[in-house]
Enzyme design. Structure first.
Site, PDB file in Angstrom:
ATOM      1  N   SER A  98      -2.323   0.966  -4.995  1.00 16.83           N
ATOM      2  CA  SER A  98      -2.267  -0.507  -5.054  1.00 16.83           C
ATOM      3  C   SER A  98      -3.619  -1.127  -4.739  1.00 16.83           C
ATOM      4  O   SER A  98      -3.874  -2.280  -5.092  1.00 16.83           O
ATOM      5  CB  SER A  98      -1.297  -1.046  -4.014  1.00 16.83           C
ATOM      6  OG  SER A  98      -0.009  -0.788  -4.367  1.00 16.83           O
ATOM      7  N   PRO A 150       1.175   0.884   2.776  1.00 13.61           N
ATOM      8  CA  PRO A 150       0.446   1.602   3.832  1.00 13.61           C
ATOM      9  C   PRO A 150      -0.981   1.102   4.057  1.00 13.61           C
ATOM     10  O   PRO A 150      -1.660   1.599   4.949  1.00 13.61           O
ATOM     11  CB  PRO A 150       0.426   3.035   3.303  1.00 13.61           C
ATOM     12  CG  PRO A 150       0.472   2.894   1.809  1.00 13.61           C
ATOM     13  CD  PRO A 150       1.268   1.655   1.533  1.00 13.61           C
ATOM     14  N   GLY A 151      -1.459   0.134   3.253  1.00 10.65           N
ATOM     15  CA  GLY A 151      -2.756  -0.449   3.595  1.00 10.65           C
ATOM     16  C   GLY A 151      -3.800  -0.478   2.478  1.00 10.65           C
ATOM     17  O   GLY A 151      -4.980  -0.686   2.733  1.00 10.65           O
ATOM     18  N   GLY A 152      -3.350  -0.317   1.238  1.00 16.36           N
ATOM     19  CA  GLY A 152      -4.306  -0.335   0.120  1.00 16.36           C
ATOM     20  C   GLY A 152      -5.076  -1.650   0.017  1.00 16.36           C
ATOM     21  O   GLY A 152      -6.275  -1.676  -0.264  1.00 16.36           O
ATOM     22  N   ASP A 202       3.917  -5.897   8.327  1.00 17.89           N
ATOM     23  CA  ASP A 202       4.867  -5.067   7.571  1.00 17.89           C
ATOM     24  C   ASP A 202       5.634  -4.222   8.571  1.00 17.89           C
ATOM     25  O   ASP A 202       5.056  -3.774   9.567  1.00 17.89           O
ATOM     26  CB  ASP A 202       4.107  -4.155   6.584  1.00 17.89           C
ATOM     27  CG  ASP A 202       4.997  -3.634   5.455  1.00 17.89           C
ATOM     28  OD1 ASP A 202       6.089  -3.110   5.754  1.00 17.89           O
ATOM     29  OD2 ASP A 202       4.585  -3.750   4.286  1.00 17.89           O
ATOM     30  N   ASP A 242       8.608  -9.782   9.959  1.00 13.78           N
ATOM     31  CA  ASP A 242       8.965 -10.283   8.633  1.00 13.78           C
ATOM     32  C   ASP A 242       7.835 -11.213   8.157  1.00 13.78           C
ATOM     33  O   ASP A 242       7.482 -12.172   8.858  1.00 13.78           O
ATOM     34  CB  ASP A 242      10.287 -11.062   8.750  1.00 13.78           C
ATOM     35  CG  ASP A 242      10.755 -11.607   7.415  1.00 13.78           C
ATOM     36  OD1 ASP A 242       9.972 -11.577   6.441  1.00 13.78           O
ATOM     37  OD2 ASP A 242      11.904 -12.072   7.347  1.00 13.78           O
ATOM     38  N   ASP A 288       1.420  -8.854  -0.992  1.00  9.46           N
ATOM     39  CA  ASP A 288       1.929  -7.957  -2.038  1.00  9.46           C
ATOM     40  C   ASP A 288       3.372  -7.575  -1.719  1.00  9.46           C
ATOM     41  O   ASP A 288       3.815  -6.469  -2.017  1.00  9.46           O
ATOM     42  CB  ASP A 288       1.005  -6.705  -2.057  1.00  9.46           C
ATOM     43  CG  ASP A 288       1.286  -5.773  -3.226  1.00  9.46           C
ATOM     44  OD1 ASP A 288       1.825  -6.236  -4.242  1.00  9.46           O
ATOM     45  OD2 ASP A 288       0.960  -4.578  -3.108  1.00  9.46           O
ATOM     46  N   LYS A 335       6.016 -10.829  -8.315  1.00 10.50           N
ATOM     47  CA  LYS A 335       6.746  -9.758  -9.005  1.00 10.50           C
ATOM     48  C   LYS A 335       7.637 -10.401 -10.071  1.00 10.50           C
ATOM     49  O   LYS A 335       8.323 -11.401  -9.799  1.00 10.50           O
ATOM     50  CB  LYS A 335       7.594  -8.955  -8.023  1.00 10.50           C
ATOM     51  CG  LYS A 335       6.855  -8.518  -6.763  1.00 10.50           C
ATOM     52  CD  LYS A 335       5.897  -7.371  -7.008  1.00 10.50           C
ATOM     53  CE  LYS A 335       5.082  -7.090  -5.757  1.00 10.50           C
ATOM     54  NZ  LYS A 335       4.003  -6.139  -5.934  1.00 10.50           N
TER      55      LYS A 335
END
Ligand SMILES: C[S@@+](CC[C@H](N)C(=O)[O-])C[C@H]1O[C@@H](n2cnc3c(N)ncnc32)[C@H](O)[C@@H]1O
Length: 352
Positions: free
Chosen positions: A184, A218-220, A236, A256, A273, A302
């Site tokens: 990502s 995870p941190g992209g 997250d 949240d 994201d 999205k």
């Protein structure tokens, strides 16, 4: 006109160009092949395609990555001498600084694209000899496009360098950084390169600035901000990559994203994201700007399976209403970037 889009998004690209062209009183109809990655927009009046390319900024279109004005259809080219078949139309072409031989996207076009690459070499040489192409490539001159639909048929035309994609088929190829925790990361990297010039990036993404990343794991995306020296609040419930936490630039909040409120309101960048309904995300982004919590944002919307173009327009309209209603001056751009899949990327910046 021929427009490139992501394969599978031809309907959205077609609906958008038809609507936007009509605003300029250019009328026509789209022709498309499902999953081909391109749309033909047939204008009813001669010269309307050229006028559209002069007047309608490509950057204002969301689903078209690149485009060109078609000047000639090439039908049943002789496989023994395709160069001659193209040269027959050479007098229609403007003097150009670059040649792109391109095709559609996806499995059906893979081998054709290999052919396009090979065919570029002899065609470039022939066009240079004919004086249509400059001897050395020039960025600030028109580009010649030959778009092949198979190895005997296609479309020949040109695009303007001041209103066209600077990349072959509108595709910005990026190298995946080995230290980034997810693919990502390329989405945010492409977004920054697309929405900001190098000078803007240097001024607006400065080391020491504060950012919030909603839906960070995870941190992209966090990686792209950390790499540029920013301090990131990563929000997250999932785990963040260890190597990012070790930089000391990241604080992880297991919360949240819709409820998170930054303690200090000196956030420059908000990125998001989260996999969520696009209207909820648009409203959340609007509320951050309305409350003055950040001044720049890049976020994904999205897309649903159906009614994707209408959904995008509705979300951007809702966001605009929130900002107008709060008296926030802003700049808004949206694009279906090459590294996006079922989503578009939006850039929002506070003005004044
Ligand atoms: C596509 S992933 C993000 C990938 C990330 N941008 C990257 O580059 O590694 C979406 C993330 O959104 C998170 N998410 C979804 N809803 C959320 C919410 N309401 N609050 C916080 N995070 C949320 C999920 O836990 C998931 O980690």
């Amino acid at each position: 006109m021929l427009l490139h889009c992501r394969a599978g998004f031809e309907k959205e690209c077609a609906a958008e160009i038809q609507e936007r062209a009509a605003e300029h009183e250019v009328f026509g109809y789209p022709r498309l092949i499902k999953n081909s990655g391109f749309v033909l927009f047939e204008c009813y009046q001669p010269d309307d395609a050229e006028r559209l390319m002069r007047e309608l900024p490509l950057r204002s279109l969301i689903f078209a990555r690149a485009w060109f004005v078609v000047l000639a259809d090439l039908n049943e080219m002789d496989p023994a001498d395709r160069v001659a078949a193209v040269l027959e139309h050479a007098e229609l072409l403007p003097k150009a600084g670059k040649l792109w031989v391109e095709s559609g996207e996806g499995d059906d076009y893979r081998s054709l694209l290999t052919f396009c690459r090979k065919f570029t070499v002899p065609l470039r040489q022939a066009l240079r000899q004919r004086g249509v192409l400059t001897k050395a490539e020039k960025e600030n001159m028109p580009r010649i496009h030959l778009f092949l639909t198979d190895n005997q048929n296609g479309y020949l035309g040109y695009s303007r360098s001041d209103n066209g994609s600077p990349h072959f088929m509108g595709i910005e190829r990026l190298k995946f950084p080995a230290e980034a925790p997810s693919r990502s990361t390329l989405k945010l990297d492409e977004a920054i390169r697309y929405f900001l010039t190098e000078e803007q990036e240097a001024a607006r993404l400065q080391p020491g600035m504060r950012a919030v990343d909603l839906g960070a794991c995870p941190g992209g995306w966090t990686y792209q901000l950390v790499r540029r020296g920013l301090f990131v609040q990563a929000v997250d419930n999932g785990p963040m990559a260890e190597n990012l936490m070790e930089t000391g630039q990241v604080t992880h909040h297991m919360e949240d994203g819709f409820k998170y409120e930054p303690q200090r309101k000196n956030v420059t960048w908000l990125v998001c994201d989260m996999i969520e309904k696009p209207d909820r995300v648009a409203q959340l982004m609007g509320s951050w700007f309305a409350r003055g919590w950040c001044s720049e944002a890049i976020f994904n919307l999205k897309l649903p399976m159906k009614q994707r173009y209408t959904t995008v327009c509705d979300c951007l309209n809702q966001l605009t209403e929130i900002l107008d209603g709060s008296g926030v001056g802003f700049e808004l751009q949206a694009k279906h970037l090459y590294h996006d899949r079922e989503e578009i990327t939006v850039y929002l910046r506070r003005r004044g």
